[in-house]
Write an enzyme that holds these catalytic residues in place. Structure first.
Site, PDB file in Angstrom:
ATOM      1  N   GLU A  13      -7.683  11.286   2.008  1.00  0.00           N
ATOM      2  CA  GLU A  13      -8.515  10.093   1.839  1.00  0.00           C
ATOM      3  C   GLU A  13      -8.479   9.588   0.392  1.00  0.00           C
ATOM      4  O   GLU A  13      -8.443   8.387   0.157  1.00  0.00           O
ATOM      5  CB  GLU A  13      -9.954  10.367   2.279  1.00  0.00           C
ATOM      6  CG  GLU A  13     -10.103  10.503   3.769  1.00  0.00           C
ATOM      7  CD  GLU A  13      -9.771   9.222   4.535  1.00  0.00           C
ATOM      8  OE1 GLU A  13      -9.914   8.106   3.989  1.00  0.00           O
ATOM      9  OE2 GLU A  13      -9.354   9.333   5.702  1.00  0.00           O
ATOM     10  N   ALA A  46     -13.769   8.229   1.274  1.00  0.00           N
ATOM     11  CA  ALA A  46     -14.129   9.174   2.337  1.00  0.00           C
ATOM     12  C   ALA A  46     -13.443   8.786   3.635  1.00  0.00           C
ATOM     13  O   ALA A  46     -13.006   7.648   3.804  1.00  0.00           O
ATOM     14  CB  ALA A  46     -15.641   9.191   2.534  1.00  0.00           C
ATOM     15  N   ARG A  85     -18.540  -3.418   5.281  1.00  0.00           N
ATOM     16  CA  ARG A  85     -19.052  -2.570   6.349  1.00  0.00           C
ATOM     17  C   ARG A  85     -19.702  -3.454   7.404  1.00  0.00           C
ATOM     18  O   ARG A  85     -20.795  -3.977   7.208  1.00  0.00           O
ATOM     19  CB  ARG A  85     -20.050  -1.549   5.802  1.00  0.00           C
ATOM     20  CG  ARG A  85     -19.411  -0.523   4.876  1.00  0.00           C
ATOM     21  CD  ARG A  85     -18.335   0.246   5.577  1.00  0.00           C
ATOM     22  NE  ARG A  85     -17.921   1.431   4.826  1.00  0.00           N
ATOM     23  CZ  ARG A  85     -17.031   2.267   5.257  1.00  0.00           C
ATOM     24  NH1 ARG A  85     -16.437   2.088   6.416  1.00  0.00           N
ATOM     25  NH2 ARG A  85     -16.707   3.322   4.538  1.00  0.00           N
ATOM     26  N   GLU A 116      -7.068   5.817  -0.100  1.00  0.00           N
ATOM     27  CA  GLU A 116      -7.998   4.775  -0.522  1.00  0.00           C
ATOM     28  C   GLU A 116      -7.870   4.389  -1.985  1.00  0.00           C
ATOM     29  O   GLU A 116      -8.212   3.267  -2.352  1.00  0.00           O
ATOM     30  CB  GLU A 116      -9.432   5.193  -0.190  1.00  0.00           C
ATOM     31  CG  GLU A 116      -9.652   5.278   1.310  1.00  0.00           C
ATOM     32  CD  GLU A 116     -11.106   5.440   1.709  1.00  0.00           C
ATOM     33  OE1 GLU A 116     -11.996   5.482   0.815  1.00  0.00           O
ATOM     34  OE2 GLU A 116     -11.360   5.506   2.926  1.00  0.00           O
ATOM     35  N   GLU A 172     -10.894  -2.389  -2.207  1.00  0.00           N
ATOM     36  CA  GLU A 172     -10.672  -2.629  -3.632  1.00  0.00           C
ATOM     37  C   GLU A 172     -11.212  -1.425  -4.385  1.00  0.00           C
ATOM     38  O   GLU A 172     -12.196  -0.821  -3.964  1.00  0.00           O
ATOM     39  CB  GLU A 172     -11.426  -3.888  -4.090  1.00  0.00           C
ATOM     40  CG  GLU A 172     -10.962  -5.158  -3.430  1.00  0.00           C
ATOM     41  CD  GLU A 172     -11.809  -6.362  -3.824  1.00  0.00           C
ATOM     42  OE1 GLU A 172     -12.889  -6.183  -4.437  1.00  0.00           O
ATOM     43  OE2 GLU A 172     -11.388  -7.479  -3.499  1.00  0.00           O
TER      44      GLU A 172
END
Length: 180
Positions: free
Chosen positions: A91, A75, A63, A95, A142
């Site tokens: 999502e 998310a 981030r 992901e 990951e």
């Protein structure tokens, strides 16, 4: 006392790819005026994916805004006109690669009402079937499987601080406890 603030005027100061920022002049309950800056966000859906083993599928990603990798629940933002549940399923797939047979709504919350209108909707996903993940070109993710009790401990000792993940894991833990 009426606590309502009324918009007098305003301007869009940023029209970004994901967010928009408005600067409004408002009339306060006492009649004085003040400025409010509001981050406009389309909203998001998040998922607590629980495997048959009881472990939660988490995502780890860097981030940039906080300069570190974080462990989070999957998310993403709502696309224009997209149904919330469809966003949650998309999502989860993008992901983690998983599809869910069952999605239960846990909660919705305003992430930080002091400056944004973003609402995050969180679902519990079960009956997971593995598949192939396929996120955005600029996302490097990951996955990790973690026991829900370990995640609660990580929240309580500060190793997990992402708001949607805190809300999602704690609500999922309580939801699952009440099911027993």
């Amino acid at each position: 006392m009426d606590l309502t603030e009324k918009r007098v005027s305003g301007e869009r100061v940023l029209d970004g790819l994901i967010i928009k920022v408005d600067r409004d002049t408002v009339t306060l309950p006492d009649g004085n005026t003040s400025l409010r800056e509001i981050v406009r966000h389309p909203g998001a859906a998040a998922v607590v994916p629980v495997l048959d083993s009881g472990n939660v599928v988490m995502v780890r990603q860097y981030r940039y805004s906080i300069g570190q990798a974080t462990l989070e629940i999957p998310a993403g933002k709502l696309d224009e006109g997209e149904e919330i549940l469809a966003c949650a399923r998309r999502e989860l797939k993008e992901e983690t690669g998983y599809d869910a047979a069952h999605m239960d709504k846990l909660l919705s919350f305003v992430s930080s009402p002091g400056f944004t209108d973003e609402v995050i909707h969180i679902y519990l996903a079960r009956g997971l079937t593995p598949g192939t993940a396929g996120g955005d070109d600029d996302e490097f993710i990951e996955t990790e499987e973690v026991k829900i009790d370990t995640l609660v401990d990580m929240i309580l000792d500060g190793r997990i601080g992402d708001g949607k993940t805190v809300a999602g894991i704690l609500s999922a833990a309580e939801y699952l406890k009440r099911e027993r």
